[in-house]
Scaffold this motif. Structure first.
Motif, PDB file in Angstrom:
ATOM      1  N   LEU A 241      35.066  15.987  42.333  1.00 22.58           N
ATOM      2  CA  LEU A 241      34.898  16.995  43.372  1.00 22.58           C
ATOM      3  C   LEU A 241      36.250  17.544  43.822  1.00 22.58           C
ATOM      4  O   LEU A 241      37.297  16.922  43.610  1.00 22.58           O
ATOM      5  CB  LEU A 241      34.154  16.400  44.577  1.00 22.58           C
ATOM      6  N   ILE A 242      36.228  18.704  44.448  1.00 17.30           N
ATOM      7  CA  ILE A 242      37.447  19.342  44.939  1.00 17.30           C
ATOM      8  C   ILE A 242      37.713  18.879  46.364  1.00 17.30           C
ATOM      9  O   ILE A 242      36.839  18.981  47.234  1.00 17.30           O
ATOM     10  CB  ILE A 242      37.316  20.875  44.896  1.00 17.30           C
ATOM     11  N   ARG A 243      38.917  18.352  46.585  1.00 19.75           N
ATOM     12  CA  ARG A 243      39.313  17.920  47.928  1.00 19.75           C
ATOM     13  C   ARG A 243      39.937  19.076  48.700  1.00 19.75           C
ATOM     14  O   ARG A 243      39.701  19.227  49.902  1.00 19.75           O
ATOM     15  CB  ARG A 243      40.289  16.754  47.830  1.00 19.75           C
ATOM     16  N   ARG A 244      40.742  19.871  48.021  1.00 21.73           N
ATOM     17  CA  ARG A 244      41.358  21.030  48.656  1.00 21.73           C
ATOM     18  C   ARG A 244      41.582  22.112  47.608  1.00 21.73           C
ATOM     19  O   ARG A 244      42.015  21.826  46.492  1.00 21.73           O
ATOM     20  CB  ARG A 244      42.683  20.659  49.320  1.00 21.73           C
ATOM     21  N   LEU A 245      41.298  23.353  47.974  1.00 16.84           N
ATOM     22  CA  LEU A 245      41.479  24.485  47.066  1.00 16.84           C
ATOM     23  C   LEU A 245      42.397  25.500  47.729  1.00 16.84           C
ATOM     24  O   LEU A 245      42.130  25.961  48.845  1.00 16.84           O
ATOM     25  CB  LEU A 245      40.135  25.136  46.743  1.00 16.84           C
ATOM     26  N   ASN A 246      43.483  25.843  47.053  1.00 12.90           N
ATOM     27  CA  ASN A 246      44.397  26.887  47.516  1.00 12.90           C
ATOM     28  C   ASN A 246      44.244  28.103  46.605  1.00 12.90           C
ATOM     29  O   ASN A 246      44.404  27.980  45.392  1.00 12.90           O
ATOM     30  CB  ASN A 246      45.849  26.421  47.473  1.00 12.90           C
ATOM     31  N   VAL A 247      43.924  29.249  47.187  1.00 10.84           N
ATOM     32  CA  VAL A 247      43.782  30.493  46.435  1.00 10.84           C
ATOM     33  C   VAL A 247      44.877  31.446  46.878  1.00 10.84           C
ATOM     34  O   VAL A 247      44.981  31.786  48.069  1.00 10.84           O
ATOM     35  CB  VAL A 247      42.400  31.139  46.657  1.00 10.84           C
ATOM     36  N   VAL A 248      45.722  31.868  45.945  1.00  8.16           N
ATOM     37  CA  VAL A 248      46.824  32.776  46.247  1.00  8.16           C
ATOM     38  C   VAL A 248      46.560  34.107  45.552  1.00  8.16           C
ATOM     39  O   VAL A 248      46.425  34.162  44.323  1.00  8.16           O
ATOM     40  CB  VAL A 248      48.174  32.195  45.789  1.00  8.16           C
ATOM     41  N   ALA A 249      46.482  35.167  46.337  1.00 10.68           N
ATOM     42  CA  ALA A 249      46.271  36.513  45.808  1.00 10.68           C
ATOM     43  C   ALA A 249      46.675  37.506  46.883  1.00 10.68           C
ATOM     44  O   ALA A 249      46.794  37.149  48.061  1.00 10.68           O
ATOM     45  CB  ALA A 249      44.808  36.722  45.402  1.00 10.68           C
ATOM     46  N   ASP A 250      46.880  38.742  46.488  1.00  7.31           N
ATOM     47  CA  ASP A 250      47.263  39.794  47.431  1.00  7.31           C
ATOM     48  C   ASP A 250      46.329  40.984  47.246  1.00  7.31           C
ATOM     49  O   ASP A 250      46.688  41.969  46.591  1.00  7.31           O
ATOM     50  CB  ASP A 250      48.718  40.207  47.201  1.00  7.31           C
ATOM     51  N   PRO A 251      45.105  40.888  47.785  1.00  7.62           N
ATOM     52  CA  PRO A 251      44.146  41.978  47.573  1.00  7.62           C
ATOM     53  C   PRO A 251      44.658  43.333  48.048  1.00  7.62           C
ATOM     54  O   PRO A 251      44.456  44.346  47.367  1.00  7.62           O
ATOM     55  CB  PRO A 251      42.925  41.529  48.397  1.00  7.62           C
ATOM     56  N   GLU A 252      45.327  43.377  49.199  1.00 12.01           N
ATOM     57  CA  GLU A 252      45.824  44.654  49.711  1.00 12.01           C
ATOM     58  C   GLU A 252      46.881  45.239  48.776  1.00 12.01           C
ATOM     59  O   GLU A 252      46.910  46.446  48.524  1.00 12.01           O
ATOM     60  CB  GLU A 252      46.380  44.465  51.115  1.00 12.01           C
ATOM     61  N   GLY A 253      47.756  44.356  48.259  1.00  9.97           N
ATOM     62  CA  GLY A 253      48.772  44.843  47.332  1.00  9.97           C
ATOM     63  C   GLY A 253      48.174  45.343  46.031  1.00  9.97           C
ATOM     64  O   GLY A 253      48.618  46.357  45.471  1.00  9.97           O
ATOM     65  N   ILE A 254      47.154  44.650  45.529  1.00  9.45           N
ATOM     66  CA  ILE A 254      46.497  45.074  44.291  1.00  9.45           C
ATOM     67  C   ILE A 254      45.848  46.439  44.474  1.00  9.45           C
ATOM     68  O   ILE A 254      45.987  47.337  43.635  1.00  9.45           O
ATOM     69  CB  ILE A 254      45.457  44.022  43.860  1.00  9.45           C
ATOM     70  N   LEU A 255      45.146  46.628  45.606  1.00  4.66           N
ATOM     71  CA  LEU A 255      44.487  47.914  45.849  1.00  4.66           C
ATOM     72  C   LEU A 255      45.507  49.015  46.089  1.00  4.66           C
ATOM     73  O   LEU A 255      45.307  50.159  45.671  1.00  4.66           O
ATOM     74  CB  LEU A 255      43.542  47.792  47.045  1.00  4.66           C
ATOM     75  N   ALA A 256      46.629  48.683  46.773  1.00  5.87           N
ATOM     76  CA  ALA A 256      47.667  49.683  47.011  1.00  5.87           C
ATOM     77  C   ALA A 256      48.281  50.145  45.690  1.00  5.87           C
ATOM     78  O   ALA A 256      48.566  51.328  45.492  1.00  5.87           O
ATOM     79  CB  ALA A 256      48.739  49.107  47.931  1.00  5.87           C
ATOM     80  N   ALA A 257      48.498  49.185  44.775  1.00  4.35           N
ATOM     81  CA  ALA A 257      49.056  49.551  43.480  1.00  4.35           C
ATOM     82  C   ALA A 257      48.095  50.443  42.693  1.00  4.35           C
ATOM     83  O   ALA A 257      48.511  51.351  41.980  1.00  4.35           O
ATOM     84  CB  ALA A 257      49.371  48.294  42.675  1.00  4.35           C
ATOM     85  N   ALA A 258      46.794  50.180  42.836  1.00  7.42           N
ATOM     86  CA  ALA A 258      45.803  50.990  42.125  1.00  7.42           C
ATOM     87  C   ALA A 258      45.782  52.419  42.645  1.00  7.42           C
ATOM     88  O   ALA A 258      45.555  53.373  41.894  1.00  7.42           O
ATOM     89  CB  ALA A 258      44.417  50.362  42.265  1.00  7.42           C
ATOM     90  N   ALA A 259      46.022  52.562  43.953  1.00  2.65           N
ATOM     91  CA  ALA A 259      45.963  53.905  44.568  1.00  2.65           C
ATOM     92  C   ALA A 259      47.263  54.674  44.407  1.00  2.65           C
ATOM     93  O   ALA A 259      47.297  55.884  44.607  1.00  2.65           O
ATOM     94  CB  ALA A 259      45.634  53.765  46.057  1.00  2.65           C
TER      95      ALA A 259
END
Length: 265
Positions: A241-259
């Protein structure tokens, strides 16, 4: 069948179950008009659940080709919903949805189908059970990668919380995180904003009690802007089982780059 699907999708937030219950060419008619195709139906369902939160399904009555339920959402609102369906090969081909309340804004169909939906020359197929990856993975790494793949690409948001240990938690972009039960609502809102979001496994690293994966994510965001970027996940394990999950991402930066306009060099 209909009552089980209704509960799995609206109470369990397992939007991916629509791949089991609806044909890819399925249609839905409502007071607002016609929705054509399973990707658009899944997008509309995600938009609805993003607005209402988990829906409690009460007093289901199922007849051949018909389901009547009372719905109660997280805001205490309740309404009645009748679903009339035509079945082909064990899946819904056409439905008429009648309700005295219609949460969720109209949803445009996704421009690209989710991973695993269409294969040239073969037509409809489900998302693969395991993420396509060239190198063999250890059992722990395969389990973590497969879990993330199914949650994101098969829209099985209901699989997230049971994968954690009793005291497990997670953290993600912005203020996201905490109780694993909050993962499904976050993903519902994400899919509502980008109905064709999909993730492709890129690299894997592992230690004695940890598995790290990085994923290439792509989809269609606001104003039909096509986006792509990365999300990195570090899972610390407690046995299977998972004790701790760290998710690293920059959704705002990804969308800004797309625009952003593309520079011609």
């Amino acid at each position: 069948m209909l009552a089980t699907l209704e509960r799995d999708i609206h109470e369990g937030l397992a939007i991916g179950r629509m791949a089991d219950g609806w044909l890819h060419r399925a249609t839905r008619e409502t007071d607002a008009g016609l929705i054509h195709g399973r990707p658009a139906l899944m997008a509309a369902t995600a938009r609805e659940l993003a607005e209402t939160g988990r829906q409690e399904i009460l007093d289901p009555l199922e007849l051949p080709g018909f389901l009547a339920v009372t719905v109660r959402d997280g805001r205490g609102r309740s309404w009645r919903r009748h679903r009339w369906v035509s079945i082909e090969s064990g899946r819904i081909a056409r439905e008429v949805l009648v309700a005295d309340h219609h949460p969720g804004a109209p949803t445009a169909p996704a421009r690209w189908p989710a991973l695993g939906e269409i294969e040239s020359g073969r037509g409809q197929r489900p998302a693969p059970d395991t993420p396509p990856f060239a190198d063999p993975l250890s059992p722990h790494a395969s389990a973590v990668a497969t879990l993330i793949h199914r949650i994101i690409n098969a829209r099985r948001f209901d699989l997230a919380a049971p994968a954690f240990s009793r005291d497990g938690d997670w953290d993600g972009p912005g203020a996201a995180g905490g109780d694993p039960m909050t993962i499904a609502p976050v993903l519902v809102r994400l899919i509502a904003a980008a109905p064709d979001l999909h993730a492709t496994l890129d690299q894997v690293a592992e230690g004695p009690d940890a598995v790290a994966t990085v994923w290439r994510v792509a989809g269609t965001g606001p104003h039909s802007a096509r986006f792509s970027g990365f999300a990195s996940c570090l899972a610390r394990l407690d046995g299977a089982l998972i004790r701790r999950l760290n998710v690293v991402a920059d959704p705002e930066g990804i969308l800004a780059a797309a625009a952003a306009p593309t520079l011609a060099l």
